[in-house]
Structure formats: structure tokens, C-alpha cells
Write a protein that holds these residues in place. Structure first.
Motif, PDB file in Angstrom:
ATOM      1  N   GLY A  11      34.935  10.870 -92.938  1.00 16.61           N
ATOM      2  CA  GLY A  11      34.017  10.421 -93.979  1.00 16.61           C
ATOM      3  C   GLY A  11      34.692  10.254 -95.318  1.00 16.61           C
ATOM      4  N   SER A  12      33.991  10.608 -96.381  1.00 19.34           N
ATOM      5  CA  SER A  12      34.446  10.291 -97.729  1.00 19.34           C
ATOM      6  C   SER A  12      35.443  11.308 -98.271  1.00 19.34           C
ATOM      7  N   VAL A  13      36.563  10.785 -98.739  1.00 20.96           N
ATOM      8  CA  VAL A  13      37.570  11.545 -99.476  1.00 20.96           C
ATOM      9  C   VAL A  13      37.855  10.723-100.722  1.00 20.96           C
ATOM     10  N   LEU A  14      37.524  11.257-101.883  1.00 19.17           N
ATOM     11  CA  LEU A  14      37.561  10.467-103.114  1.00 19.17           C
ATOM     12  C   LEU A  14      37.769  11.387-104.312  1.00 19.17           C
ATOM     13  N   TRP A  15      37.702  10.811-105.495  1.00 14.82           N
ATOM     14  CA  TRP A  15      37.772  11.616-106.713  1.00 14.82           C
ATOM     15  C   TRP A  15      36.359  11.891-107.217  1.00 14.82           C
ATOM     16  N   ASP A  16      36.053  13.161-107.446  1.00  9.90           N
ATOM     17  CA  ASP A  16      34.800  13.580-108.067  1.00  9.90           C
ATOM     18  C   ASP A  16      34.998  13.654-109.581  1.00  9.90           C
ATOM     19  N   VAL A  17      34.178  12.943-110.330  1.00  9.22           N
ATOM     20  CA  VAL A  17      34.135  13.086-111.785  1.00  9.22           C
ATOM     21  C   VAL A  17      32.803  13.744-112.111  1.00  9.22           C
ATOM     22  N   GLU A  68      45.725   6.196-107.924  1.00  5.40           N
ATOM     23  CA  GLU A  68      44.730   7.232-107.673  1.00  5.40           C
ATOM     24  C   GLU A  68      44.781   7.684-106.214  1.00  5.40           C
ATOM     25  N   GLY A  69      45.022   6.731-105.305  1.00  2.00           N
ATOM     26  CA  GLY A  69      45.115   7.068-103.891  1.00  2.00           C
ATOM     27  C   GLY A  69      46.331   7.918-103.578  1.00  2.00           C
ATOM     28  N   ASP A  70      47.477   7.583-104.175  1.00  2.00           N
ATOM     29  CA  ASP A  70      48.690   8.375-103.960  1.00  2.00           C
ATOM     30  C   ASP A  70      48.485   9.806-104.443  1.00  2.00           C
ATOM     31  N   GLU A  71      47.842   9.936-105.603  1.00  2.00           N
ATOM     32  CA  GLU A  71      47.585  11.260-106.163  1.00  2.00           C
ATOM     33  C   GLU A  71      46.608  12.042-105.284  1.00  2.00           C
ATOM     34  N   LEU A  72      45.595  11.358-104.772  1.00  2.00           N
ATOM     35  CA  LEU A  72      44.612  12.016-103.913  1.00  2.00           C
ATOM     36  C   LEU A  72      45.237  12.450-102.594  1.00  2.00           C
ATOM     37  N   LEU A  73      46.079  11.601-102.015  1.00  2.00           N
ATOM     38  CA  LEU A  73      46.752  11.956-100.764  1.00  2.00           C
ATOM     39  C   LEU A  73      47.609  13.202-100.954  1.00  2.00           C
ATOM     40  N   ALA A  74      48.327  13.276-102.080  1.00  2.00           N
ATOM     41  CA  ALA A  74      49.149  14.449-102.369  1.00  2.00           C
ATOM     42  C   ALA A  74      48.290  15.697-102.520  1.00  2.00           C
ATOM     43  N   ALA A  75      47.118  15.544-103.134  1.00  2.00           N
ATOM     44  CA  ALA A  75      46.209  16.683-103.306  1.00  2.00           C
ATOM     45  C   ALA A  75      45.704  17.183-101.962  1.00  2.00           C
ATOM     46  N   CYS A  76      45.437  16.263-101.028  1.00  2.00           N
ATOM     47  CA  CYS A  76      44.993  16.650 -99.686  1.00  2.00           C
ATOM     48  C   CYS A  76      46.083  17.437 -98.970  1.00  2.00           C
ATOM     49  N   LEU A  92      41.819  -2.346-100.915  1.00  2.00           N
ATOM     50  CA  LEU A  92      40.615  -1.627-101.317  1.00  2.00           C
ATOM     51  C   LEU A  92      40.989  -0.480-102.243  1.00  2.00           C
ATOM     52  N   PRO A  93      40.266  -0.291-103.347  1.00  2.00           N
ATOM     53  CA  PRO A  93      40.582   0.808-104.262  1.00  2.00           C
ATOM     54  C   PRO A  93      40.115   2.157-103.713  1.00  2.00           C
ATOM     55  N   THR A  94      40.678   3.212-104.231  1.00  2.00           N
ATOM     56  CA  THR A  94      40.253   4.560-103.860  1.00  2.00           C
ATOM     57  C   THR A  94      38.845   4.814-104.404  1.00  2.00           C
ATOM     58  N   ASP A  95      37.986   5.392-103.559  1.00  2.00           N
ATOM     59  CA  ASP A  95      36.587   5.605-103.924  1.00  2.00           C
ATOM     60  C   ASP A  95      36.429   6.710-104.970  1.00  2.00           C
ATOM     61  N   ARG A  96      35.259   6.698-105.634  1.00  2.00           N
ATOM     62  CA  ARG A  96      34.953   7.695-106.660  1.00  2.00           C
ATOM     63  C   ARG A  96      33.479   8.104-106.605  1.00  2.00           C
ATOM     64  N   TYR A  97      33.218   9.296-107.141  1.00  2.00           N
ATOM     65  CA  TYR A  97      31.847   9.827-107.232  1.00  2.00           C
ATOM     66  C   TYR A  97      31.689  10.381-108.640  1.00  2.00           C
ATOM     67  N   MET A  98      30.550  10.129-109.253  1.00  2.00           N
ATOM     68  CA  MET A  98      30.298  10.599-110.610  1.00  2.00           C
ATOM     69  C   MET A  98      28.949  11.303-110.653  1.00  2.00           C
ATOM     70  N   ALA A  99      28.916  12.484-111.258  1.00  2.00           N
ATOM     71  CA  ALA A  99      27.659  13.241-111.343  1.00  2.00           C
ATOM     72  C   ALA A  99      27.543  13.928-112.695  1.00  2.00           C
ATOM     73  N   VAL A 100      26.304  14.172-113.099  1.00  2.00           N
ATOM     74  CA  VAL A 100      26.005  14.940-114.306  1.00  2.00           C
ATOM     75  C   VAL A 100      25.091  16.092-113.902  1.00  2.00           C
ATOM     76  N   GLU A 101      25.486  17.310-114.269  1.00  2.00           N
ATOM     77  CA  GLU A 101      24.704  18.499-113.941  1.00  2.00           C
ATOM     78  C   GLU A 101      24.357  19.253-115.217  1.00  2.00           C
ATOM     79  N   GLY A 102      23.113  19.711-115.304  1.00  2.00           N
ATOM     80  CA  GLY A 102      22.675  20.537-116.412  1.00  2.00           C
ATOM     81  C   GLY A 102      22.259  21.911-115.923  1.00  2.00           C
ATOM     82  N   ALA A 103      21.744  22.713-116.818  1.00  2.00           N
ATOM     83  CA  ALA A 103      21.265  24.040-116.436  1.00  2.00           C
ATOM     84  C   ALA A 103      20.109  23.946-115.459  1.00  2.00           C
TER      85      ALA A 103
END
Length: 295
Positions: A11-17, A68-76, A92-103
């Protein structure tokens, strides 16, 4: 010596922001906080937790041939994962996820997993080209960021017909992609109450109710969480059991369900019975949301 996989994470392996604030937030809020970028995605979150429990996951996903993909592969690789099963795309570019969390929890999130979807069945090549044993009969953690067609192929095809499939929807918005597993009585489904309601086209007040309904709809086995309320596990033979999660101060939510799923898989791989495995998974998820474990 080449490592052998204990489990496949598909499934998904990407950068979480992720932006997190200690303030209660609403639409339009502009508040101070922290913004982090970390390896993420459902498959990656599950793999990271499995690695912390001493298992060796192999990743089947798509990562771009960009910086970004090379860096992510190294992190894995640095986290103990097998990466030579990953499909690297030239266009195809490396996928990303973005979220905002509050209290007050998750405010909003956007998952950009378009490259994974575009890669399609190419990510499963290690199951047919001799890279992995065939037919594969081990543990598999699968997430719903794949297309419905590919998930249906996995549910009905021969490549993973003998595997111990553990399936998560990735998000409520993708819950209905798990329908092929309901229709074909395949796999163990890990969902929350909202996702269970979407699969059953209703709503549930409790996890045990949701688990019973999913089994009636055709699920082979289910685990249902419900935030800080009781979680449930059930199958047709053993019925439904439930347990209460530890009460903790919640400091983060993104990745909690993935941690629960991975901890449950790890507990069962060590021989824990269903009651102990559920309790251990709830404890691991509680520790995670309290912020006491690394991302």
C-alpha cells in the motif's frame, strides 16, 4: 546475508506532513504549532510498528525516482524494512499526505496517493517474478489506498489466495473499497466504527455492534475500534469479544489505527490468544496517541 520477510506490507509509503497544535481548532483557525515531515502512509506506519516489535516487513508500493523518493527509500531501509520489492517509477512523483491536528483531534487531511493508484498492479510484480515465494502463504498487511479494481483482484486472485490477509481501509473515505473482501469472505478487516458503518450502509453506536454486523455481511474476521470506547474482535466461529482501551491524554491521532493493527498482528505472530492480542493492540495504540513512542 539477505533478510527474509516476516510480513508483506502492501500500500501507501509516502511523506507525512503533519501540523499539530495544542489549541482547539475549527474551520479557518490560524494558530501556533509544530509542522513535521516524516515517513508515513498506512503500509509504512504498519511496517514501522512491526519493525519496532522485531518483525521484518517487505514493502510493496510505488515510490518515484525523484529526490523525495530517494530520501524515503533510505528512510525505509534505515528502519529495517526490505526495499528491493518496491516499484520505482520514472515518471510518477513520490506520494504525500498532509494533515492538521488540534487539541480536538484531526481537523482535516488530504492524501495524495495518485502515484500508487497509477502504478496499479505493477507493485505486485514481486509476487509473480520470483522475488517472493509463490504462491505467497505468509502474513500480508494491505491498505485501501489501492484502486478498487486492484483490491478486488487481490481478494479473488491466486497470488495471495493462501496468504493471511490483514486489511485496513486507509480512511473512512476509502472504506467501501474493502467491499470485495466482504463479498468473498477474505481476510481480517481492521476498521473503526465510522468505516464499519460505511461498509454496512448504516451507523453504529458501539464496536461490538459494528463487528457483529460486518460478520453478518460476510466478513471472515473483523477488528473494530471506537476511539476511547471499547474495541471489538470477532469471527464466525468464536463470536465477538471486546475490551476497553487504556485512558490516556491524546496528543496525536494520525497513525493510531495503523499502530493498533500492527501491534495486533505482532501479538498474534508471537502466539497471543485473541483476548491478549486485542489488549496488547489497544495498549500500543494508547501509548502511541499519548506521544510516548517515536513516529
Amino acid at each position: 546475508m539477505k533478510k527474509t520477510a516476516d510480513i508483506l506490507c502492501i500500500g501507501s509509503v509516502l511523506w507525512d506532513v503533519i501540523g499539530r497544535s495544542a489549541s482547539v481548532m475549527r474551520q479557518g483557525s490560524d494558530v501556533p504549532g509544530r509542522i513535521t515531515r516524516l515517513p508515513g502512509g498506512v503500509a509504512m506506519n504498519i511496517a514501522m510498528t512491526l519493525a519496532r516489535f522485531g518483525l521484518t516487513p517487505a514493502l510493496l508500493t510505488a515510490i518515484g525516482r525523484d529526490a523525495e523518493g530517494d530520501e524515503l527509500l533510505a528512510a525505509c531501509a534505515a528502519r529495517g524494512m526490505i526495499t528491493d520489492t518496491i516499484y520505482r517509477s520514472d515518471d510518477l512523483p513520490t506520494d504525500r499526505y498532509m494533515a492538521v491536528e488540534g487539541a480536538n483531534g484531526l481537523i482535516a487531511a488530504i492524501a495524495d496517493a495518485h502515484s500508487l493508484e497509477a502504478a496499479g498492479a505493477k507493485i505486485l510484480r514481486p509476487l509473480t517474478d520470483g522475488t517472493l515465494p509463490a504462491p505467497y502463504a505468509g502474513l500480508v498487511a494491505l491498505d485501501g489506498n489501492l484502486t478498487l479494481d486492484l483490491l478486488a483482484e487481490i481478494a479473488t486472485g491466486s497470488a495471495l489466495a493462501q496468504a493471511d490477509l490483514r486489511v485496513a481501509p486507509a480512511s473512512p473515505g476509502k472504506a467501501e473499497r474493502l467491499t470485495p473482501f466482504l463479498n468473498n469472505n477474505r481476510g481480517t478487516l481492521y476498521v473503526n466504527c465510522e468505516e464499519a458503518g460505511l461498509l454496512c450502509q448504516t451507523s453504529f453506536a458501539t464496536a461490538p455492534q459494528a463487528a457483529a454486523a460486518l460478520l453478518e455481511r460476510g466478513a471472515a474476521r473483523v477488528l473494530v475500534t471506537n476511539g476511547g470506547d471499547d474495541a471489538a474482535e470477532g469471527d464466525a466461529e468464536g463470536g465477538v469479544i471486546h475490551a476497553t482501551p487504556p485512558q490516556v491524554l491524546v496528543t496525536r491521532v494520525t497513525g493510531a489505527g495503523d499502530t493498533f493493527m500492527a501491534a495486533h498482528i505482532a501479538a498474534e505472530s508471537r502466539g497471543a490468544n485473541r483476548h491478549a492480542a486485542l489488549a496488547q493492540a489497544l495498549e500500543a495504540a494508547a501509548i502511541y496517541v499519548s506521544g510516548d513512542t517515536p513516529n
